[in-house]
Each structure stands twice: as C-alpha cells, then as structure tokens.
Write a protein that holds these residues in place. Structure first.
Motif, short mmCIF file in Angstrom:
data_model
loop_
_atom_site.label_atom_id
_atom_site.label_comp_id
_atom_site.label_asym_id
_atom_site.label_seq_id
_atom_site.Cartn_x
_atom_site.Cartn_y
_atom_site.Cartn_z
N THR A 80 -10.06 -0.72 -1.68
CA THR A 80 -9.29 -1.67 -0.87
C THR A 80 -10.16 -2.68 -0.14
N ALA A 81 -11.46 -2.49 -0.16
CA ALA A 81 -12.36 -3.35 0.62
C ALA A 81 -12.28 -4.82 0.24
N ALA A 82 -12.13 -5.12 -1.02
CA ALA A 82 -12.14 -6.51 -1.47
C ALA A 82 -10.75 -7.13 -1.59
N ALA A 83 -9.71 -6.36 -1.32
CA ALA A 83 -8.35 -6.89 -1.47
C ALA A 83 -8.11 -7.99 -0.45
N ASP A 84 -7.43 -9.05 -0.89
CA ASP A 84 -7.29 -10.23 -0.03
C ASP A 84 -5.93 -10.36 0.65
N SER A 85 -5.00 -9.47 0.37
CA SER A 85 -3.70 -9.54 1.04
C SER A 85 -3.20 -8.12 1.27
N PHE A 133 -6.95 11.22 5.24
CA PHE A 133 -5.69 10.68 5.75
C PHE A 133 -5.94 9.34 6.44
N ALA A 134 -7.03 9.26 7.19
CA ALA A 134 -7.37 8.00 7.88
C ALA A 134 -7.59 6.87 6.88
N ALA A 135 -8.16 7.19 5.72
CA ALA A 135 -8.38 6.17 4.69
C ALA A 135 -7.04 5.61 4.19
N LEU A 136 -6.02 6.45 4.13
CA LEU A 136 -4.68 5.98 3.79
C LEU A 136 -4.10 5.15 4.93
N LEU A 137 -4.20 5.69 6.13
CA LEU A 137 -3.63 5.06 7.32
C LEU A 137 -4.21 3.68 7.58
N GLU A 138 -5.50 3.50 7.34
CA GLU A 138 -6.16 2.22 7.59
C GLU A 138 -5.49 1.08 6.84
N THR A 139 -5.02 1.34 5.65
CA THR A 139 -4.35 0.31 4.86
C THR A 139 -2.85 0.30 5.13
N LEU A 140 -2.26 1.47 5.22
CA LEU A 140 -0.79 1.55 5.29
C LEU A 140 -0.22 1.21 6.66
N ALA A 141 -0.98 1.36 7.72
CA ALA A 141 -0.47 1.04 9.06
C ALA A 141 -0.04 -0.41 9.15
N ALA A 142 -0.72 -1.28 8.44
CA ALA A 142 -0.42 -2.71 8.50
C ALA A 142 0.89 -3.08 7.81
N VAL A 143 1.43 -2.17 7.00
CA VAL A 143 2.65 -2.49 6.25
C VAL A 143 3.79 -1.54 6.56
N ALA A 144 3.67 -0.81 7.66
CA ALA A 144 4.70 0.17 8.02
C ALA A 144 6.00 -0.50 8.46
N GLY A 145 5.90 -1.66 9.03
CA GLY A 145 7.10 -2.34 9.51
C GLY A 145 7.29 -2.13 11.00
N ASP A 146 8.02 -3.04 11.60
CA ASP A 146 8.27 -2.96 13.05
C ASP A 146 9.07 -1.72 13.39
N VAL A 186 5.42 0.10 -3.80
CA VAL A 186 4.85 -0.86 -2.84
C VAL A 186 5.89 -1.87 -2.40
N SER A 187 6.64 -2.41 -3.33
CA SER A 187 7.61 -3.44 -2.98
C SER A 187 8.76 -2.90 -2.13
N ARG A 188 9.13 -1.65 -2.33
CA ARG A 188 10.26 -1.09 -1.58
C ARG A 188 9.86 -0.50 -0.23
N LEU A 189 8.66 0.02 -0.13
CA LEU A 189 8.26 0.69 1.11
C LEU A 189 7.37 -0.15 2.01
N ALA A 190 6.48 -0.92 1.44
CA ALA A 190 5.49 -1.64 2.25
C ALA A 190 6.03 -3.00 2.66
N ILE A 191 6.08 -3.24 3.97
CA ILE A 191 6.52 -4.53 4.49
C ILE A 191 5.29 -5.45 4.54
N THR A 192 5.20 -6.34 3.55
CA THR A 192 4.02 -7.22 3.49
C THR A 192 4.38 -8.66 3.76
#
Length: 192
Positions: A80-85, A133-146, A186-192
């Motif tokens: 995920t380090a190089a991902a741009d969005s 778990f933290a490695a998952l959370l680091e990316t997924l926290a940003a798309v959890a939604g309000d 990704v499209s259904r769960l992650a709010i991007t």
C-alpha cells in the motif's frame, strides 16, 4: 563473546530451525504431517531438544503464526505504500492480503485456523498479531465512513477478506472472479 552469549545464540538458531522446518513441512504436506518426532528427525536433534524450546506442536504453530503475522504486516504495508488514492490503497491491501493467504496456506492456517495458543483482541495479544491488525487499520481507517468506528470497520473488512481467502482455497469460490470480488468488496464497503 561469552559462553552464555554463544549458548543463547545457538538456542535462538535451534528455535529458528525448528520453526522454519515446521513451516516447510506444513507447507509441503499439511499440518497433520508436523509431529515432534518428524521435526526431530528432520533437524537432527532429539525430541527432548524440541521440548526444551516448545512444549509441543501447539506452541510451534503459535511461533509460525507470529512469524506469519510479522510477514503479513510487512507485505500489506509494502503493497500500500505507493498507492496514490484511498480506493487504490484499499484495493491493493485486499489483493496483498489474499495473495499472502494463497501463497502461504500453512502459515495462514497457523494464524487463523489452528490453535496456536495465541490470544486475539485481548490485552495479552502478542505484538506481531497487534501489528498485523494495525497494518490493516492504517489503510482502512481512512475509508470507514463518518460515524463508523475504524476498528469495527477494519474487523468487518478483515472478516470479509478472510472469508474470501478461506472459501476460495476450499474450492467454494472460483478463483477466476477473485478480482471482481475484491472490487465489489472495496466499492461497497470502503467510503473513498
């Protein structure tokens, strides 16, 4: 180097050899093939030497699981380090997770299917498991939604990934549609 330091280094090397051999045997023939007798034969030490490091197969499985958690965390972060969005980051994370599960099935089983005597989601959870778990959370926290707790979202997304990994490996889901499943998740769960 003192005698004590040499003994500690030799002990650590034996322990590493036991874990590596167990992992190799499990990847080749499955966890049922991993016995203390077979491990002792393969590493050319007696069974009592194995028992001086691990009380039995359960602890060896736990050691493999901890090693796998460390590897998985590193693989997820590297992917995920190089991902741009955010969307690309989550998609890449999901693919890296599923790739790890596919390419290391015995380690994945040690981490999530077998009893390695490790506590999950407790105060005494070992650091490598927390870090995975933290490695998952680091990316997924940003798309959890309000209004959605990032940890709860991460657990739910992780459960979906685990289900996809497990069902695909068991032949319940055709592997040809794996990419479509990731995109749908990704499209259904992650709010991007």
């Amino acid at each position: 180097m003192s005698v004590q330091e040499r003994k500690e280094r030799e002990r650590a090397a034996r322990e590493h050899l036991i874990v590596a051999t167990a992992r190799e045997l499990a990847e080749q023939q499955g966890w049922d093939a991993v016995t203390t007798r077979r491990l002792a034969e393969r590493i050319e030490y007696s069974q009592p030497v194995l028992y001086s490091h691990f009380r039995g197969k359960r602890e060896i499985i736990g050691a493999v699981a901890l090693q796998g958690a460390t590897e998985m965390a590193a693989a997820l972060r590297a992917a995920t380090a190089a991902a741009d969005s955010p969307h690309t980051r989550v998609t890449t994370l999901a693919r890296a997770y599923l790739d790890y599960a596919e390419h290391h099935p015995a380690v994945y089983d040690a981490m999530f299917q077998l009893d390695g005597g490790l506590a999950f989601a407790h105060q005494d959870t070992p650091e490598p498991l927390k870090d995975a778990f933290a490695a998952l959370l680091e990316t997924l926290a940003a798309v959890a939604g309000d209004g959605v707790h990032p940890g709860l979202f991460t657990e739910t997304f992780w459960a979906a990934l685990h289900g996809l990994a497990t069902l695909t490996r068991a032949g319940r889901l055709p592997p040809a549609e794996a990419g479509q499943r990731v995109e749908l998740l990704v499209s259904r769960l992650a709010i991007t």
